[in-house]
Design an enzyme around this catalytic site. Structure first.
Site, PDB file in Angstrom:
ATOM      1  N   HIS A 137      -6.386 -13.632  -7.480  1.00 56.74           N
ATOM      2  CA  HIS A 137      -7.149 -12.698  -7.105  1.00 56.74           C
ATOM      3  C   HIS A 137      -8.581 -12.186  -7.590  1.00 56.74           C
ATOM      4  CE1 HIS A 137      -8.985  -9.189  -5.687  1.00 56.74           C
ATOM      5  NE2 HIS A 137      -7.432  -8.658  -4.535  1.00 56.74           N
ATOM      6  N   LYS A 184       1.208  -1.259  -0.261  1.00 59.03           N
ATOM      7  CA  LYS A 184       0.099   0.285   0.275  1.00 59.03           C
ATOM      8  C   LYS A 184       0.405   1.270   0.387  1.00 59.03           C
ATOM      9  CE  LYS A 184      -3.736  -2.313   0.763  1.00 59.03           C
ATOM     10  NZ  LYS A 184      -4.673  -2.884  -0.469  1.00 59.03           N
TER      11      LYS A 184
END
Length: 447
Positions: A260, A141
């Site tokens: 994902h 992140k």
């Protein structure tokens, strides 16, 4: 036959039997009228049949329709064709207010036409030389905006701190601020440096998802040339055809494949319409993937415990018995198709570690993005905190302690000899995600 369980909400005045028969016909050989070419084939051999309809307790206008589809309706080894047939057109049917595919039973004869995961759980553990505990990961992140060099630095700090994997987020592909080739190079450098320092095998999920299959394959080839252990794909936005192609390449070239599920909640979150994630999980096991995100139960994303455990077993186990208390409508025999590691990711931190270890067990990947990078001392101490918490929980479990009852105490004990963990516990002691799930079991399914 392939068996399907549909949750059907018909329009007022449409009887359940008629609605169930319409679903079976529209998703197999039927059309809106009789056609003369019906006489040129044996429709009895090819048509889908609604063989049972059962009302949903507590819902006056819903029922479960069970439909059987002959195997000859489907191309071998093609999830794309299977879904095009079963869910491709019928969901827009005017006679239905809502329709949801709850589960599929894939017969062994059809399962055997699929390669499945590139490697599977045991081969992955052997490649990584890591046993007896869940694997630890971290999503870098902020997910967007970092340069390739700063991104690689964040990867290195997390891996040297004790994580097994770091990860590209689902929408990190090849944007102007960070092109894919630069990211791959700096992440590979971070992996090799962290491996040299720790003596452990490390990996970063390099997202190979691209706008075309050719570009996707180019990225996977470059990852193989760099010698990294794993790549990644967004299997729903990328599509099942692309995913199966990438899975075949990964098996042939020794790459693990992380999956994902971006976009899944568009399909699976509403209880009355769409497709349950257990169906998407089965499809992924056939199409191919070594990891797939599966919710957390305790984190920020949707997922009731019993439902989640049901599809986690469908991902990992060789034979899963019918169990309506966990939402499993059919017994599923995978006939030794390799298993998939479920990935718990989304709003989790060190206080969740005992629950995650108890819920998911050893054959899982626990991923802490903000729960690593949000540590007040930096990325490496955040990774240390997660590794210490995991090792403490695994040791306590192996000693016979009850993680569900003694979890907080186990973490507090570990804090005494790990200042990194103590700091993490202080930061996240008040964080909760206490919202009721939208997708729940029906009253008759609960014990």
């Amino acid at each position: 036959d392939i068996l399907a369980a549909f949750r059907v909400t018909p329009q007022p005045g449409v009887p359940p039997e008629e609605a169930g028969a319409a679903v079976a016909a529209e998703s197999s050989t039927g059309t809106w009228t009789t056609v003369w070419t019906d006489g040129l084939t044996n429709l009895d051999r090819y048509k889908g049949r609604c063989y049972r309809x059962x009302r949903v307790i507590g819902e006056k206008d819903q029922f479960i329709a069970y439909v059987a589809y002959p195997l000859d309706l489907f191309e071998e080894g093609s999830v794309t064709n299977m879904f095009t047939s079963i869910v491709g057109n019928v969901f827009g049917f005017k006679a239905l207010r809502x329709l949801r595919l709850e589960d599929l039973r894939i017969p062994p004869a059809y399962v055997k036409t699929f390669q499945g995961p590139p490697h599977g759980i045991q081969v992955e553990r052997d490649k990584l030389n890591k046993y007896g505990r869940p694997l630890l990961g971290c999503t870098i992140k902020p997910k967007l905006g970092l340069s390739a060099k700063n991104y690689g630095r964040a990867v290195y700090e997390c891996l040297r701190g004790g994580l097994d994997f770091t990860k590209d987020d689902e929408n990190v592909n090849s944007q102007p601020f960070m092109r894919w080739r630069d990211r791959f190079l700096f992440c590979a450098e971070a992996i090799y440096k962290a491996q040299a320092e720790t003596g452990e095998i490390k990996g970063h999920y390099l997202n190979a998802t691209a706008g075309t299959c050719e570009d996707m394959n180019k990225r996977a080839v470059f990852a193989r040339e760099l010698g990294v252990p794993i790549v990644m794909h967004d299997y729903l936005t990328g599509g099942f055809t692309a995913n199966t192609s990438l899975a075949h390449y990964c098996r042939d070239n020794g790459l693990l494949l992380h999956i994902h599920r971006a976009m899944h909640a568009v399909i699976d979150r509403q209880k009355s319409h769409g497709m349950h994630f257990r169906v998407l999980a089965k499809a992924l096991r056939m199409s191919g993937g070594d990891h797939i995100h599966a919710g957390t139960v305790v984190g920020k994303l949707e997922g009731e415990r019993e439902i989640t455990l049901g599809f986690v077993d469908l991902l990992r186990d060789d034979l899963v018995e019918q169990d309506r208390s966990r939402g499993i409508y059919f017994t599923q025999d995978w006939v030794s198709l390799p298993g998939v590691l479920p990935v718990a990711s989304g709003g989790i931190h060190v206080w969740h570690m005992p629950a995650l270890t108890e819920i998911f067990g050893d054959d899982s990947v626990l991923q802490f993005g903000g729960g690593t990078l949000g540590h007040p001392w930096g990325n490496a101490p955040g990774a240390v905190a997660n590794r210490v918490a995991l090792e403490a929980c695994v040791q306590a479990r192996n000693e016979g302690r009850d993680l569900a009852r003694e979890g907080n105490e186990i973490i507090r004990e570990a804090c005494k000899w790990s200042p990194e963990l103590a700091a993490a516990c202080e930061v996240w002691k008040e964080i909760r995600f206490e919202f009721k799930p939208v997708d729940t079991l029906d009253p008759d399914e609960k014990k």
